[in-house]
Design a protein around this motif. Structure first.
Motif, PDB file in Angstrom:
ATOM      1  N   ALA A 206      -7.808   6.310   7.874  1.00 59.15           N
ATOM      2  CA  ALA A 206      -7.389   5.193   7.037  1.00 59.15           C
ATOM      3  C   ALA A 206      -8.473   4.761   6.065  1.00 59.15           C
ATOM      4  CB  ALA A 206      -6.995   3.999   7.916  1.00 59.15           C
ATOM      5  N   LYS A 207      -9.716   5.125   6.324  1.00 55.56           N
ATOM      6  CA  LYS A 207     -10.809   4.722   5.451  1.00 55.56           C
ATOM      7  C   LYS A 207     -10.675   5.392   4.085  1.00 55.56           C
ATOM      8  CE  LYS A 207     -13.966   4.007   9.342  1.00 55.56           C
ATOM      9  NZ  LYS A 207     -15.240   4.423   9.983  1.00 55.56           N
ATOM     10  N   ALA A 208     -10.992   4.631   3.056  1.00 57.43           N
ATOM     11  CA  ALA A 208     -10.800   5.128   1.688  1.00 57.43           C
ATOM     12  C   ALA A 208     -11.605   6.383   1.415  1.00 57.43           C
ATOM     13  CB  ALA A 208     -11.181   4.032   0.694  1.00 57.43           C
ATOM     14  N   ALA A 209     -12.806   6.471   1.974  1.00 59.65           N
ATOM     15  CA  ALA A 209     -13.667   7.624   1.715  1.00 59.65           C
ATOM     16  C   ALA A 209     -13.310   8.836   2.558  1.00 59.65           C
ATOM     17  CB  ALA A 209     -15.130   7.250   1.962  1.00 59.65           C
ATOM     18  N   VAL A 210     -12.404   8.669   3.516  1.00 59.84           N
ATOM     19  CA  VAL A 210     -12.020   9.785   4.394  1.00 59.84           C
ATOM     20  C   VAL A 210     -10.629  10.290   4.024  1.00 59.84           C
ATOM     21  CG1 VAL A 210     -11.662  10.539   6.773  1.00 59.84           C
ATOM     22  CG2 VAL A 210     -13.463   8.874   6.245  1.00 59.84           C
ATOM     23  N   GLY A 211      -9.603   9.457   4.244  1.00 62.03           N
ATOM     24  CA  GLY A 211      -8.245   9.907   3.960  1.00 62.03           C
ATOM     25  C   GLY A 211      -7.408   8.913   3.194  1.00 62.03           C
ATOM     26  N   ASN A 212      -7.947   7.724   2.987  1.00 64.32           N
ATOM     27  CA  ASN A 212      -7.222   6.690   2.235  1.00 64.32           C
ATOM     28  C   ASN A 212      -5.836   6.434   2.833  1.00 64.32           C
ATOM     29  OD1 ASN A 212      -7.011   4.770   0.197  1.00 64.32           O
ATOM     30  ND2 ASN A 212      -6.018   6.193  -1.217  1.00 64.32           N
ATOM     31  N   GLY A 213      -5.802   6.397   4.167  1.00 62.19           N
ATOM     32  CA  GLY A 213      -4.545   6.128   4.854  1.00 62.19           C
ATOM     33  C   GLY A 213      -3.697   7.348   5.128  1.00 62.19           C
ATOM     34  N   ALA A 214      -4.207   8.523   4.869  1.00 57.35           N
ATOM     35  CA  ALA A 214      -3.416   9.750   5.037  1.00 57.35           C
ATOM     36  C   ALA A 214      -3.088  10.005   6.500  1.00 57.35           C
ATOM     37  CB  ALA A 214      -4.165  10.944   4.460  1.00 57.35           C
ATOM     38  N   CYS A 215      -1.880  10.499   6.732  1.00 63.13           N
ATOM     39  CA  CYS A 215      -1.516  10.967   8.065  1.00 63.13           C
ATOM     40  C   CYS A 215      -1.179  12.457   8.029  1.00 63.13           C
ATOM     41  CB  CYS A 215      -0.350  10.163   8.622  1.00 63.13           C
ATOM     42  SG  CYS A 215       1.168  10.340   7.690  1.00 63.13           S
ATOM     43  N   ALA A 216      -1.361  13.080   6.884  1.00 62.49           N
ATOM     44  CA  ALA A 216      -1.129  14.523   6.758  1.00 62.49           C
ATOM     45  C   ALA A 216      -2.097  15.090   5.725  1.00 62.49           C
ATOM     46  CB  ALA A 216       0.312  14.824   6.346  1.00 62.49           C
ATOM     47  N   ILE A 217      -2.672  16.243   6.029  1.00 62.49           N
ATOM     48  CA  ILE A 217      -3.599  16.906   5.125  1.00 62.49           C
ATOM     49  C   ILE A 217      -3.264  18.388   5.041  1.00 62.49           C
ATOM     50  CG2 ILE A 217      -5.492  15.271   5.537  1.00 62.49           C
ATOM     51  CD1 ILE A 217      -6.722  17.340   7.438  1.00 62.49           C
ATOM     52  N   ALA A 218      -3.722  19.026   3.992  1.00 63.59           N
ATOM     53  CA  ALA A 218      -3.514  20.464   3.835  1.00 63.59           C
ATOM     54  C   ALA A 218      -4.640  21.049   2.999  1.00 63.59           C
ATOM     55  CB  ALA A 218      -2.163  20.761   3.193  1.00 63.59           C
ATOM     56  N   THR A 219      -5.017  22.267   3.340  1.00 60.80           N
ATOM     57  CA  THR A 219      -5.984  23.037   2.561  1.00 60.80           C
ATOM     58  C   THR A 219      -5.363  24.381   2.228  1.00 60.80           C
ATOM     59  OG1 THR A 219      -7.876  21.987   3.642  1.00 60.80           O
ATOM     60  CG2 THR A 219      -8.279  24.080   2.543  1.00 60.80           C
ATOM     61  N   LEU A 220      -5.494  24.782   0.976  1.00 61.71           N
ATOM     62  CA  LEU A 220      -4.945  26.059   0.520  1.00 61.71           C
ATOM     63  C   LEU A 220      -6.027  26.832  -0.228  1.00 61.71           C
ATOM     64  CD1 LEU A 220      -1.486  26.756  -0.980  1.00 61.71           C
ATOM     65  CD2 LEU A 220      -3.509  27.494  -2.234  1.00 61.71           C
ATOM     66  N   GLY A 260      -1.874  12.872   2.282  1.00 61.44           N
ATOM     67  CA  GLY A 260      -0.797  11.950   1.966  1.00 61.44           C
ATOM     68  C   GLY A 260      -0.365  11.126   3.158  1.00 61.44           C
ATOM     69  N   ARG A 261       0.322  10.033   2.887  1.00 58.85           N
ATOM     70  CA  ARG A 261       0.799   9.145   3.938  1.00 58.85           C
ATOM     71  C   ARG A 261       2.138   9.593   4.506  1.00 58.85           C
ATOM     72  NH1 ARG A 261      -1.310   3.123   2.510  1.00 58.85           N
ATOM     73  NH2 ARG A 261      -3.264   3.734   1.501  1.00 58.85           N
ATOM     74  N   ASP A 262       2.796  10.504   3.813  1.00 58.15           N
ATOM     75  CA  ASP A 262       4.089  11.026   4.266  1.00 58.15           C
ATOM     76  C   ASP A 262       3.981  12.548   4.376  1.00 58.15           C
ATOM     77  OD1 ASP A 262       6.711  11.937   4.569  1.00 58.15           O
ATOM     78  OD2 ASP A 262       7.546  10.295   3.383  1.00 58.15           O
ATOM     79  N   PRO A 263       4.110  13.106   5.591  1.00 57.25           N
ATOM     80  CA  PRO A 263       4.005  14.563   5.760  1.00 57.25           C
ATOM     81  C   PRO A 263       4.995  15.340   4.903  1.00 57.25           C
ATOM     82  CG  PRO A 263       3.958  13.466   7.885  1.00 57.25           C
ATOM     83  CD  PRO A 263       4.316  12.420   6.876  1.00 57.25           C
ATOM     84  N   PHE A 264       6.165  14.752   4.632  1.00 55.12           N
ATOM     85  CA  PHE A 264       7.162  15.450   3.823  1.00 55.12           C
ATOM     86  C   PHE A 264       6.697  15.583   2.370  1.00 55.12           C
ATOM     87  CE2 PHE A 264       9.617  13.808   7.406  1.00 55.12           C
ATOM     88  CZ  PHE A 264      10.285  14.962   7.812  1.00 55.12           C
ATOM     89  N   ASP A 265       5.993  14.577   1.880  1.00 57.45           N
ATOM     90  CA  ASP A 265       5.448  14.669   0.528  1.00 57.45           C
ATOM     91  C   ASP A 265       4.385  15.758   0.444  1.00 57.45           C
ATOM     92  OD1 ASP A 265       7.073  12.634  -0.368  1.00 57.45           O
ATOM     93  OD2 ASP A 265       5.553  11.066  -0.115  1.00 57.45           O
ATOM     94  N   VAL A 266       3.514  15.823   1.459  1.00 56.72           N
ATOM     95  CA  VAL A 266       2.476  16.864   1.480  1.00 56.72           C
ATOM     96  C   VAL A 266       3.117  18.242   1.559  1.00 56.72           C
ATOM     97  CG1 VAL A 266       0.515  17.799   2.768  1.00 56.72           C
ATOM     98  CG2 VAL A 266       0.754  15.326   2.494  1.00 56.72           C
ATOM     99  N   ARG A 267       4.124  18.374   2.410  1.00 52.02           N
ATOM    100  CA  ARG A 267       4.813  19.666   2.538  1.00 52.02           C
ATOM    101  C   ARG A 267       5.467  20.061   1.215  1.00 52.02           C
ATOM    102  NH1 ARG A 267       7.220  22.741   6.884  1.00 52.02           N
ATOM    103  NH2 ARG A 267       9.015  23.936   6.157  1.00 52.02           N
ATOM    104  N   ALA A 268       6.042  19.088   0.515  1.00 50.90           N
ATOM    105  CA  ALA A 268       6.705  19.388  -0.755  1.00 50.90           C
ATOM    106  C   ALA A 268       5.718  19.942  -1.773  1.00 50.90           C
ATOM    107  CB  ALA A 268       7.389  18.136  -1.300  1.00 50.90           C
TER     108      ALA A 268
END
Length: 288
Positions: A206-220, A260-268
């Motif tokens: 949730a910290k701004a410098a880490v994920g800014n509230g993200a509950c989903a991440i991805a690396t490509l 992102g805060r929504d896994p579906f948005d990250v997946r999209a």
């Protein structure tokens, strides 16, 4: 790939449980290996090994061979190990995915080990695109992706992680996550990255410098002679209001990071990037 020890303070201190540790002999140990070869204009699976709950199926063969990894156990809990090893021989074209998202359940004193070791030969093309890994509260995961590729090979790889069952409002109040990437092209190490999160992962993210509230991440990662030329079109996809993301390219390599805060948005966004970089349609399991 050498077996890595799971006895690390990072994990031992991350779990908040008064329950006794589950005996090692009830934990799962699974492995799958596959070798793909090109014969004429067709790529086929020519050798495979399966043990434990992992299975490998090839619903499509042709110029590209689509391979799907199945975990018949339906998920992984602390102390379980799942190891995958694949070889794409010279001029082979292979797409490796998973049947569904991988669920990582509660751990008591040892994390899940999820390890992939991939070798890509001369002139071969490989797409590594497992579906998301979902961490449940109290879970622990050590995930690694090791890729060795020839100088003239092409690799497109993605890993996505979801922190908690978002639809249920779950937050990770305890747990541990380590993600380790190593990509070697020719004789050189060209990409190395480690992510380590332990404790209250949702609070950390949730910290701004880490994920800014993200509950989903991805690396490509995309490694190809034309990778840098693809940067403008990838940035046009990644720069969206639905997720925090960015893309960079150098030395024949393109890296994309998403949160992102929504896994579906990250997946999209992941799906949109894959569609632009991959030379084949996405596997059918990605639309299920």
């Amino acid at each position: 790939m050498a077996k890595q020890s799971c006895n690390r303070p990072m994990f031992a201190n991350a779990f908040q449980s008064s329950l006794p540790a589950i005996p090692f002999y009830v934990r799962a140990s699974a492995e799958v290996r596959g070798t793909f070869a090109c014969a004429g204009r067709t790529t086929k699976l020519i050798d495979t090994f399966e043990t434990g709950g992992l299975r490998l199926r090839t619903p499509k063969a042709g110029e590209w061979c689509e391979a799907v990894v199945l975990n018949t156990a339906g998920g992984l809990a602390g102390g379980d190990e799942a190891r995958m090893s694949f070889v794409a021989e010279s001029n082979a074209n292979v797409c490796i995915t998973t049947q569904s998202a991988e669920k990582i359940y509660r751990a008591e004193d040892k994390p899940v080990v999820l390890a992939a070791d991939v070798h890509v030969g001369d002139g071969a093309n490989l797409v590594w695109m497992p579906q998301e890994t979902i961490l449940f509260d109290g879970s622990g995961l050590e995930r690694s992706l090791m890729i060795e590729m020839a100088e003239n090979a092409s690799v497109l790889a993605v890993e996505s992680t979801v922190f908690g069952r978002v639809a249920r409002g779950e937050r990770l109040s305890s747990g541990a996550f380590r993600d380790r990437w190593r990509i070697r092209r020719g004789a050189g190490l060209v990409f190395a990255e480690d992510v380590r999160l332990a404790g209250a992962i949702s609070e950390i993210a949730a910290k701004a410098a880490v994920g800014n509230g993200a509950c989903a991440i991805a690396t490509l990662a995309f490694l190809s002679p034309d990778a840098e030329e693809c940067l403008p079109i990838v940035r046009s996809v990644v720069e969206t209001d639905s997720v925090d993301g960015g893309a960079s390219a150098w030395n024949g390599m393109l890296i994309v990071r998403l949160a992102g805060r929504d896994p579906f948005d990250v997946r999209a966004v992941v799906t949109a990037v894959l569609r632009r970089l991959s030379r084949i349609p996405l596997p059918r399991v990605w639309s299920i």
